[in-house]
Design a protein around this motif. Sequence first.
Motif, PDB file in Angstrom:
ATOM      1  N   GLY A  69       0.803  -1.216   0.000  1.00 38.83           N
ATOM      2  CA  GLY A  69       0.000   0.000   0.000  1.00 38.83           C
ATOM      3  C   GLY A  69       0.837   1.267   0.000  1.00 38.83           C
ATOM      4  O   GLY A  69       0.306   2.368   0.205  1.00 38.83           O
ATOM      5  N   HIS A  70       2.151   1.115  -0.238  1.00 40.23           N
ATOM      6  CA  HIS A  70       3.049   2.267  -0.141  1.00 40.23           C
ATOM      7  C   HIS A  70       2.723   3.354  -1.175  1.00 40.23           C
ATOM      8  O   HIS A  70       2.903   4.536  -0.898  1.00 40.23           O
ATOM      9  N   PHE A  71       2.274   2.953  -2.355  1.00 45.12           N
ATOM     10  CA  PHE A  71       1.957   3.932  -3.411  1.00 45.12           C
ATOM     11  C   PHE A  71       0.445   4.041  -3.563  1.00 45.12           C
ATOM     12  O   PHE A  71      -0.253   3.036  -3.614  1.00 45.12           O
ATOM     13  N   LEU A 111       9.803   4.662  -7.619  1.00 43.48           N
ATOM     14  CA  LEU A 111      10.015   5.215  -6.281  1.00 43.48           C
ATOM     15  C   LEU A 111       9.338   6.574  -6.226  1.00 43.48           C
ATOM     16  O   LEU A 111       9.181   7.233  -7.260  1.00 43.48           O
ATOM     17  N   HIS A 112       8.965   7.009  -5.013  1.00 37.37           N
ATOM     18  CA  HIS A 112       8.396   8.341  -4.883  1.00 37.37           C
ATOM     19  C   HIS A 112       9.395   9.400  -5.350  1.00 37.37           C
ATOM     20  O   HIS A 112      10.592   9.308  -5.068  1.00 37.37           O
ATOM     21  N   ALA A 113       8.888  10.403  -6.065  1.00 34.65           N
ATOM     22  CA  ALA A 113       9.767  11.430  -6.621  1.00 34.65           C
ATOM     23  C   ALA A 113      10.426  12.248  -5.514  1.00 34.65           C
ATOM     24  O   ALA A 113      11.628  12.523  -5.575  1.00 34.65           O
ATOM     25  N   GLY A 165      10.155  13.534  -1.065  1.00 34.64           N
ATOM     26  CA  GLY A 165       9.508  13.570   0.229  1.00 34.64           C
ATOM     27  C   GLY A 165       9.208  12.239   0.875  1.00 34.64           C
ATOM     28  O   GLY A 165       8.378  12.157   1.767  1.00 34.64           O
ATOM     29  N   CYS A 166       9.896  11.157   0.462  1.00 35.40           N
ATOM     30  CA  CYS A 166       9.657   9.851   1.077  1.00 35.40           C
ATOM     31  C   CYS A 166      10.996   9.259   1.505  1.00 35.40           C
ATOM     32  O   CYS A 166      11.816   8.904   0.655  1.00 35.40           O
ATOM     33  N   ASP A 167      11.226   9.169   2.799  1.00 36.16           N
ATOM     34  CA  ASP A 167      12.514   8.672   3.302  1.00 36.16           C
ATOM     35  C   ASP A 167      12.773   7.240   2.847  1.00 36.16           C
ATOM     36  O   ASP A 167      13.899   6.885   2.480  1.00 36.16           O
ATOM     37  N   ALA A 168      11.744   6.386   2.883  1.00 35.82           N
ATOM     38  CA  ALA A 168      11.950   4.982   2.518  1.00 35.82           C
ATOM     39  C   ALA A 168      12.385   4.857   1.061  1.00 35.82           C
ATOM     40  O   ALA A 168      13.293   4.083   0.734  1.00 35.82           O
ATOM     41  N   CYS A 169      11.758   5.634   0.173  1.00 37.73           N
ATOM     42  CA  CYS A 169      12.139   5.580  -1.240  1.00 37.73           C
ATOM     43  C   CYS A 169      13.519   6.201  -1.461  1.00 37.73           C
ATOM     44  O   CYS A 169      14.314   5.707  -2.262  1.00 37.73           O
ATOM     45  N   ASP A 170      13.816   7.282  -0.753  1.00 44.87           N
ATOM     46  CA  ASP A 170      15.150   7.892  -0.884  1.00 44.87           C
ATOM     47  C   ASP A 170      16.240   6.918  -0.444  1.00 44.87           C
ATOM     48  O   ASP A 170      17.298   6.818  -1.070  1.00 44.87           O
TER      49      ASP A 170
HETATM   50 ZN   LIG Z   1       7.983   6.074  -1.010  1.00 47.45          ZN
END
Ligand SMILES: [Zn+2]
Length: 259
Positions: A20-22, A78-80, A82-87
């Motif tokens: 559900g992350h995205f 990945l999130h463009a 503002g997302c620490d997990a994706c960064d």
């Molecule tokens: Zn993310």
Amino acid sequence: MTNDSAPTLNPPHPGIVDPGHFAAGDRVVFGHDSVSHTADTQTSIVVSGVATDTGCIALRGAHVAGGDVYQTSIGNVLHATGCDACDQCAAARQRADTYEYQEQRSLFNDNGLARADALRENGLAVLSSAGRGCGHGDTYTLAADAPVPQWMHTALAGVVFSAPEGPWPNWGRTDAPIDWPALIAAHPDGLDVDPGVTDDLHGASWTSIVEAFALARSTDPQAALDVCLWVDTDSTVLVEPAYLHHCVEDVGRIWHLNN
Ligand SMILES: [Zn+2]
């Protein structure tokens, strides 16, 4: 460098840890570019979250209002911002890729490095863009100044390529009806079949592929091998066949060469 220093090659992806992350409306990017490529032309918008049966999410290009919706594996995006997990995932992937890239480059001589870099960076010229963040659907032709022999420019004149999907030194892909077996036989000093082909195709040898191609050509003069092009450590251009396109009585068939 030894294997002891190899970074984690498969960092956990946030969307695989949590399906559900995205969510619809999220702005995402492909691959490792969550930090650097945040321009609108590089991002896509999530149209719907992950489908449990396919593991894919639906996207459309952020710069194409109302444009095509297309599917991709959740692990590709990945999130463009503002997302620490994706960064963190992007950073881990970048470290792993940098390590593998340096290991690979250390095997090449100067001529091999020069040709691989030039073909990877500027070997193809854009013909058309499909406007997708992933680059799928974009078409290319061999660049006029691509550093390959004149006979290869002649053989590939007018041929339509898609972008390389593999890592350096993969530089293009085409399913144009080129007689690759004949071209390799005519230019053994500058063109060869990828020596890893037998491994990648689970045992299908180049000899058997050449026989299958000849058989296909006997009933369809436009039968074509779908190939990825690479550069070997000594600058030889390598051909990696993946599929055989064959049309008989208007019925097109695509054979994966590992079957
Ligand atoms: Zn993310």
